[in-house]
Design an enzyme around this catalytic site. Structure first.
Site, PDB file in Angstrom:
ATOM      1  N   ASP A 129       0.877  -1.165   0.000  1.00  0.00           N
ATOM      2  CA  ASP A 129       0.000   0.000   0.000  1.00  0.00           C
ATOM      3  C   ASP A 129       0.922   1.225   0.000  1.00  0.00           C
ATOM      4  O   ASP A 129       2.114   1.131   0.316  1.00  0.00           O
ATOM      5  CB  ASP A 129      -0.945   0.002   1.206  1.00  0.00           C
ATOM      6  CG  ASP A 129      -2.171   0.888   0.944  1.00  0.00           C
ATOM      7  OD1 ASP A 129      -2.095   1.759   0.042  1.00  0.00           O
ATOM      8  OD2 ASP A 129      -3.193   0.738   1.643  1.00  0.00           O
TER       9      ASP A 129
HETATM   10  C1  BGC Z   1      -5.073   3.229  -0.056  1.00  0.00           C
HETATM   11  C2  BGC Z   1      -5.112   2.265  -1.224  1.00  0.00           C
HETATM   12  C3  BGC Z   1      -4.921   3.023  -2.515  1.00  0.00           C
HETATM   13  C4  BGC Z   1      -3.610   3.784  -2.459  1.00  0.00           C
HETATM   14  C5  BGC Z   1      -3.295   4.576  -3.715  1.00  0.00           C
HETATM   15  C6  BGC Z   1      -3.851   4.125  -0.098  1.00  0.00           C
HETATM   16  O1  BGC Z   1      -3.967   5.132   0.835  1.00  0.00           O
HETATM   17  O2  BGC Z   1      -5.118   2.518   1.156  1.00  0.00           O
HETATM   18  O3  BGC Z   1      -6.326   1.570  -1.230  1.00  0.00           O
HETATM   19  O4  BGC Z   1      -4.963   2.141  -3.598  1.00  0.00           O
HETATM   20  O5  BGC Z   1      -3.667   4.693  -1.366  1.00  0.00           O
HETATM   21  O6  BGC Z   1      -4.169   5.626  -3.876  1.00  0.00           O
END
Ligand code: BGC
Length: 719
Positions: free
Chosen positions: A258
């Site tokens: 993530d």
């Molecule tokens: C989220 C993800 C997301 C990523 C990119 C993170 O903060 O938890 O679900 O895909 O950001 O935007």
């Protein structure tokens, strides 16, 4: 003759398998060949982000960057390469698809597949190789800010939808990135909390949809979650990533962190993470950049480990960006809008219709008051979660005008102010739960003059947001006062709630006769809602999670394990999540899992299994008949729950093991059959660390919701 047929079928099957494996062998050779030409530095370039939504390629060898984008609501608008601001493109307007819990409320894997196909086609039009979707963390705790993005509290429903949305996305040669692995069930402290969860709960509740999406959906990528699980960050969790995902489940694809979820170089590299992603540079300083190069040089991470990661990424590329016959994709097409409409119209849940006010009898209605901020609000973006630059979004008011405007006068009143912003502090948001008396007066004055009042309340994308949890289950913005006042002014008041998670509807349930639940329902949300109100669509959505009477009834609150102490959330409820908890503990919910009404009635008869005794490995064939005993054509969601009698271990009172959504014409009877694998009735024995199919007597319940059991039969499992 018989033998000749068998012979040819065997030849056919074997030639099919060998063609497939020949292809895989050829691909392996190709990948090894490319790898042999790469320098260590080039390999490492591929293992970390080089911009917000891409990781490095190797231009010298014609290996492109790997591009990705958020989901799950649709393909996110193009942002600048190195910051989160809009790139101001004019070609990135997309289809806004219904939110995760709306998709789950369809209880229809076909809808999840259609959703996936749209995502895949639009991703291709935008040249994105990996879509960061679907997201299906278990709805453990009703306040979780991302409940609207996720599917359900039930692992089986989750799994069936996850498999199909992955298949849909990947049918377009775009990788699905299933997220967030694992046990990321709260937003508060999400990037520091240590989730303590026993292996049985992981295996029975939190893993199944990931396992199914990998093994049955063939998901190409997995996103590791921000939190820790049992003491180790998910991005460096050897148990989760190496042992379970890669070795046990045979995951062939790529584990992506993530954004900003990596904490160490060596631990993450050796524990199964393949690509480090994040937000801001300098990229060469990231854990999987220079420090990784140094770790290889000092022998802490082997070249073999690095090669393994690069091979996985190349494998992913050959199935996506570098695949043969790669589709061009298309964006915001009428066909995509049709899918958004289909999903939305199957997701709407009719919670109450005691006065039989719905469907509205168009001829008798001369005037409608549409009241509430949510009647004119759009939900494609807002808060901190990924949004969509929707090409268009039909609001509730627009939908109602288009379906009723020819025969009735439609007037709007604001009703309440939605004064809440996800980026403000609690102090700045203070007062947002207070009613606005002058807006209420205006709404009441309007409602007094019309035949019908449709109150559009609920929350919005600011109030339910990534990055924070709600503080309580209460309806925001003083909505209850508005509901009370309008209901007193107009006896024909319909409550429409647009939100993505459980709320406290105690008062509304007690005092209002007509309640409709309508989600953040995508580009065609307003049209689908109006068609349900009009009876063009017979509602067939069912709740994918329990609405508790009170927050304190829910497991995490009852056991005081949310948000956790000292950054540790101890999942003491174990496997008793969602209805498994409420049923087993005899706690009555406000609205139970699987609940939802229709404009017609269905009668269940003839529940039977094909045998009375089964062995592990067998298939239980379940059949029953469903009669539409009303006058409306409609879809019923037939739910099969199984319950082990006198189990030697703690088991939930019942567990969903199969379901089917079927259309039945008025007065018709449909024969329904479903299979349940005996092995899927196993529990996980944490001591023996294996699945056990317990011999003995089982009950099978055919139900219209988890609390509305219509038929029951039993069977036996022998040793
Ligand atoms: C989220 C993800 C997301 C990523 C990119 C993170 O903060 O938890 O679900 O895909 O950001 O935007």
């Amino acid at each position: 003759m018989k033998y000749t047929i068998v012979f040819f079928i065997t030849i056919f099957l074997f030639s099919g398998v060998s063609a497939q494996s020949k292809k895989e062998i050829a691909l392996k050779t190709k990948i090894n060949n490319i790898l042999s030409k790469m320098t260590l530095k080039e390999k490492i370039e591929m293992l970390h982000g080089n911009a917000l939504f891409s990781s490095g390629g190797v231009p010298r060898l014609d290996i492109p960057e790997l591009t990705c984008d958020d989901g799950p609501l649709g393909v996110r608008e193009e942002i600048k390469r190195f910051d989160w601001n809009s790139a101001n493109w004019t070609t990135d307007s997309a289809t806004f698809l219904p939110n995760g819990s709306a998709i789950a409320a369809t209880w229809n894997p076909v809808m999840a597949n259609k959703y996936g196909v749209v995502i895949g086609e639009e991703a291709n039009a935008r040249k994105k190789n990996v879509m960061l979707a679907p997201a299906f963390n278990i709805c453990r705790m009703p306040l979780c800010g991302r409940t609207y993005e996720y599917y359900s509290e039930d692992p089986y429903l989750n799994s069936q939808l996850a498999i199909q949305s992955v298949k849909g996305i990947q049918s377009q040669h775009v990788a699905a990135c299933i997220k967030h692995f694992a046990a990321n069930n709260q937003e508060l402290n999400r990037d520091s909390v240590n989730t303590l969860v026993d292996e049985r709960a992981l295996r029975e509740i939190y893993f199944p949809a990931f396992k199914a999406a990998v093994q049955q959906g063939n998901a190409y990528t997995v996103m590791s979650a921000y939190n820790k699980v049992n003491g180790y960050w998910c991005s460096e969790n050897d148990f989760l990533l190496n042992k379970v995902l890669k070795n046990e489940w045979g995951f062939k694809g790529v584990v992506i962190s993530d954004w900003g979820g990596v904490h160490h170089t060596v631990a993450a590299a050796n524990s199964g993470l393949d690509i480090e992603m994040g937000s801001s540079g300098p990229y060469e300083q990231w854990y999987f950049a220079k420090p990784l190069l140094e770790a290889v040089k000092s022998g802490q991470v082997s070249v073999k480990t690095i090669d393994g990661k690069v091979k996985r990424i190349l494998w992913l590329m050959y199935h996506t960006s570098m695949s043969a016959n790669h589709p061009n994709g298309s964006i915001a097409t009428p066909a995509h809008a049709k899918t958004a409409y289909a999903i939305a119209s199957e997701s709407i849940v009719l919670l109450k219709n005691d006065a039989h006010l719905l469907p509205l009898k168009v001829g008798n209605i001369k005037s409608i008051a549409v009241i509430g901020d949510n009647a004119t609000r759009t939900f494609a973006s807002g808060g901190h979660g990924a949004g969509v630059k929707a090409k268009y979004e039909i609001t509730a008011l627009e939908g109602i005008k288009s379906r009723f405007g020819k025969t009735a006068e439609i007037k709007f009143a604001q009703g309440y102010k939605a004064n809440y912003s996800a980026s403000k502090t609690d102090v700045q948001n203070a007062g947002s739960d207070q009613p606005d008396q002058s807006l209420i007066n205006e709404a009441v004055a309007l409602a007094k003059t019309t035949d019908i009042a449709i109150l559009c309340i609920g929350s919005n994308r600011e109030y339910e947001s990534e990055g924070h949890d709600r503080k309580n289950l209460g309806l925001p913005f003083g909505e209850q006062a508005l509901v009370n006042a309008v209901t007193a002014a107009n006896p024909n008041t319909i409550i429409v709630i647009m939100a993505g998670a459980p709320y406290d509807l105690n008062e509304i349930r007690k005092s209002n006769h007509t309640i409709v639940w309508a989600w953040f329902n995508g580009s065609e949300g307003g049209s689908a809602l109006a068609d349900v109100l009009k009876g063009v669509v017979n509602p067939s959505g069912r709740l994918p999670f329990t609405f508790p009477v009170s927050l304190k009834d829910s497991p995490a609150s009852a056991l005081n394990t949310y948000p956790g102490n000292n950054m540790t959330a101890d999942y003491k409820e174990g496997i008793l999540v969602g209805y498994r908890w409420y049923d087993t503990k005899n706690i009555n919910p406000l609205y139970c899992f699987g609940y939802g009404l229709s404009y017609t009635n269905f009668t269940y008869t003839g529940l039977a299994t094909n045998k009375k005794t089964y062995s592990p490995g067998d298939k239980i064939m379940v059949s029953l008949k469903i009669k539409n005993s009303g006058s409306f054509a409609g879809k019923e969601v037939v739910q099969l729950y199984v319950c082990k009698m006198n189990s030697i271990v703690l088991r939930p009172e019942k567990e969903l093991k199969a379901f089917k959504k079927i259309m039945v014409a008025p007065a018709e009877t449909a024969a329904v059959s479903m299979n349940i694998d005996v092995n899927d009735l196993a529990y996980f024995d944490s001591k023996l660390r294996k699945w056990i199919v317990e011999p003995g007597q089982y009950k099978i319940l055919a139900a219209s919701s988890s609390k509305d059991i219509r038929q029951m039969t039993s069977f036996h499992i022998s040793r």
